[in-house]
Design a protein around this motif. Structure first.
Motif, PDB file in Angstrom:
ATOM      1  N   ALA A  14      41.804  40.158  33.134  1.00  0.00           N
ATOM      2  CA  ALA A  14      43.054  40.154  33.899  1.00  0.00           C
ATOM      3  C   ALA A  14      43.640  38.746  33.942  1.00  0.00           C
ATOM      4  O   ALA A  14      42.906  37.752  34.019  1.00  0.00           O
ATOM      5  CB  ALA A  14      42.808  40.663  35.314  1.00  0.00           C
ATOM      6  N   VAL A  17      43.367  36.765  38.835  1.00  0.00           N
ATOM      7  CA  VAL A  17      42.106  37.156  39.451  1.00  0.00           C
ATOM      8  C   VAL A  17      42.007  36.567  40.851  1.00  0.00           C
ATOM      9  O   VAL A  17      42.582  35.512  41.136  1.00  0.00           O
ATOM     10  CB  VAL A  17      40.889  36.710  38.612  1.00  0.00           C
ATOM     11  CG1 VAL A  17      40.864  37.439  37.277  1.00  0.00           C
ATOM     12  CG2 VAL A  17      40.886  35.207  38.418  1.00  0.00           C
ATOM     13  N   ASP A 108      40.378  41.906  39.879  1.00  0.00           N
ATOM     14  CA  ASP A 108      41.713  41.926  39.292  1.00  0.00           C
ATOM     15  C   ASP A 108      42.693  41.822  40.465  1.00  0.00           C
ATOM     16  O   ASP A 108      42.743  42.709  41.318  1.00  0.00           O
ATOM     17  CB  ASP A 108      41.911  43.225  38.524  1.00  0.00           C
ATOM     18  CG  ASP A 108      43.290  43.335  37.874  1.00  0.00           C
ATOM     19  OD1 ASP A 108      43.395  44.060  36.888  1.00  0.00           O
ATOM     20  OD2 ASP A 108      44.259  42.723  38.385  1.00  0.00           O
ATOM     21  N   LEU A 115      35.554  42.880  39.052  1.00  0.00           N
ATOM     22  CA  LEU A 115      35.148  42.464  37.707  1.00  0.00           C
ATOM     23  C   LEU A 115      33.717  41.952  37.687  1.00  0.00           C
ATOM     24  O   LEU A 115      32.989  42.156  36.719  1.00  0.00           O
ATOM     25  CB  LEU A 115      36.093  41.380  37.190  1.00  0.00           C
ATOM     26  CG  LEU A 115      37.584  41.733  37.197  1.00  0.00           C
ATOM     27  CD1 LEU A 115      38.415  40.542  36.742  1.00  0.00           C
ATOM     28  CD2 LEU A 115      37.848  42.940  36.320  1.00  0.00           C
TER      29      LEU A 115
END
Length: 407
Positions: A14, A17, A108, A115
Motif C-alpha cells: 500500500a 500505511v 493499509d 499488513l
C-alpha cells in the motif's frame, strides 16, 4: 498478515500505511523522518502530538481510547528521506516497559487491512523504544521490526537522531538497553544522549521527575490512597471498576488570618486530540448532559471541609471525552503563595469515604494550578494522576491549553 520478529522486514503493498502501537498502558507514539545519515533535517521532522504533521507523515492520537498512530504517505515523503522510525514511550513519568508488552500493527491506511504486526520481546528497564521503521530500498518501500530499547526516554531517541533538545542534563552518557538481534539490514543508531528526559522543542514541559521508589501505579485494593505529585491510581478494586460515580472535593485556606481567598475550581473535558469538549465551573454548573456537576462558587475559602465539589458520573461520560483535568484558579489575581492547605480528594458519594487524596506541599506565585487528571484507558477504566503544576491563568479559559499539555 505477517507476525514479524526483530530485524525482519516486509514489503509494503500500500502507498499509505499506518503504524499504531498498543499496550496495556497509554503510550506516546511519534515518528522521525531520517535522511541517509540517520538524522532529521530539522526539528520539523519530529512528528508527535504537539507537531502532528510533516511532509508525508502525520500523527493521530487515540486519546486513551485507542492507540496513537503514525501514518506514512510514501508518495509524499521527500526524496532525501530514506526512513521513518516509529517510536513509543509510556505516558506515565518514569514508567518502564517492564511487564508491558507493546504491539505495533502496520495497516493499509486507506483500506484498513492489517499488513503485519510486531511485539518486541524481552523488555525491561527501557523507557522508550524504536519499534519499527518504514524505509525506502531500491525504489520500494518496506517495514522493518526493530525493538531497540532506550533507558533514557523519548528525549534520548530524539537527541540521537538529531532533534534539538532544550537544557540537556549534564550527566555522563548512559548506555542503551541491549539491542535486539538484527538482520542483514543496518541496525538502528545506538543511543548516545545524556541521562534525563529534557523537553522536546515545541512540546509540552519537561517530563517530571519519576515517582519515588515503589510509588508507581496503584489501585484501591488496600483502601484509601495518598498521592504525591505525578503518582497515579487506577480507579479499580479487585480488577473491576470501583465506582461509576465519584466526587472531587477541592479545598484551600487563606495563608494569612483574616484575608479571604476567592479561588475557582473547575474541570475541563478533552477529546482524543486533546481538544476541549466542555468545561464545568461556577459559571456553568452542569455539562455533558449532567454527567459532570459543580457545587457552586465559594468566595472566601474559610471554614473546614471541601470548598467546592465536582461530581462526575463516569458511567455517563460520552466516549468522545477521554480526559478530564481538574484545576483551581484565582480570578482576582491572588497568588498561591497566599493560599494554605490546598488539596483535592476523591470521594465515594454513597458512603462519603475518602478514596484518594493529594495535598499541595509547595506553592508558586502563580494564579492557577492543575490539580489532577482523569484519563480513560483502553479497557474503559479511569486512572487518576496527581499533577500540582502551577500556571499563569486567572480563568478556566486560560487553563485549557495547560490542561491539554498535561494529558
Amino acid at each position: 498478515m505477517t507476525a514479524m520478529t526483530p530485524g525482519s522486514n516486509v514489503p509494503l503493498p500500500a502507498a499509505r500505511v499506518s503504524v499504531d502501537v498498543a499496550a496495556p498502558v497509554r503510550l506516546d507514539v511519534s515518528g522521525l523522518l531520517l535522511t541517509a545519515d540517520g538524522k532529521v533535517r530539522s526539528d520539523a521532522d519530529f512528528i508527535f502530538y504537539n507537531q502532528p504533521s510533516g511532509p508525508g507523515v502525520s500523527y493521530t492520537s487515540g486519546g486513551g481510547a485507542a492507540p496513537d498512530a503514525i501514518t506514512v504517505d510514501t508518495a509524499a515523503v521527500p526524496p532525501d528521506i530514506e526512513k521513518i522510525v516509529v517510536t513509543a514511550s509510556p505516558d506515565a513519568a518514569g514508567q518502564t516497559f517492564q511487564g508491558i508488552e507493546p504491539t505495533a500493527t502496520i495497516r493499509d491506511a486507506d483500506g484498513g487491512a492489517v499488513l503485519a504486526t510486531f511485539t518486541p520481546p524481552s523488555l525491561g528497564s527501557e523507557t522508550a523504544l524504536v519499534v519499527v521503521e518504514v524505509y525506502r530500498r531500491n525504489g520500494q518501500w518496506k517495514a522493518r521490526a526493530v525493538g531497540q530499547g532506550y533507558a533514557n526516554g523519548l528525549a534520548g531517541i530524539a537527541t540521537d537522531f538529531g532533534v534539538t533538545v532544550e537544557e540537556p542534563a549534564q550527566a555522563a552518557p548512559q548506555s542503551p538497553a541491549p539491542p535486539q538481534p538484527a538482520s542483514q539490514q543496518p541496525a538502528p543508531p545506538q543511543p548516545v544522549s545524556p541521562q534525563g528526559t529534557p523537553p522536546m522543542p515545541s512540546a509540552p514541559p519537561a517530563q517530571p521527575a519519576p515517582p519515588a521508589p515503589g510509588a508507581g501505579k496503584v489501585n484501591l485494593d488496600k483502601g484509601r490512597v495518598s498521592l504525591r505529585k505525578n503518582e497515579t491510581v487506577s480507579l479499580v478494586k479487585g480488577g473491576t471498576p470501583l465506582l461509576s460515580r465519584v466526587q472531587m472535593g477541592l479545598g484551600w485556606e487563606p495563608a494569612y488570618r483574616g484575608k479571604d481567598i476567592d479561588l475557582d475550581a473547575s474541570v475541563i473535558a478533552y477529546g482524543p486530540q486533546r481538544n476541549v469538549v466542555d468545561a464545568c465551573y461556577f459559571g456553568k454548573l452542569s455539562i455533558l448532559n449532567g454527567a459532570i456537576k459543580h457545587s457552586g462558587d465559594n468566595l472566601t475559602g474559610e471554614g473546614g471541609g471541601d470548598d467546592e465539589v465536582i461530581t462526575v458520573d463516569l458511567g455517563r461520560i460520552p466516549q468522545e471525552v477521554t480526559g478530564l483535568v481538574f484545576t483551581v484558579n484565582s480570578f482576582s489575581g491572588q497568588k498561591f503563595t497566599e493560599v494554605a492547605k490546598a488539596y483535592c480528594r476523591l470521594i465515594d458519594p454513597v458512603t462519603g469515604d475518602e478514596l484518594v487524596r493529594f495535598d499541595l506541599t509547595s506553592a508558586e506565585p502563580q494564579t492557577g494550578v492543575l490539580m489532577a487528571k482523569f484519563v480513560r484507558q483502553y479497557s474503559g477504566e479511569w486512572d487518576m494522576t496527581a499533577l500540582g503544576d502551577f500556571v499563569k491563568a486567572r480563568t478556566v479559559k486560560n487553563m485549557m491549553d495547560p490542561g491539554a499539555r498535561a494529558l
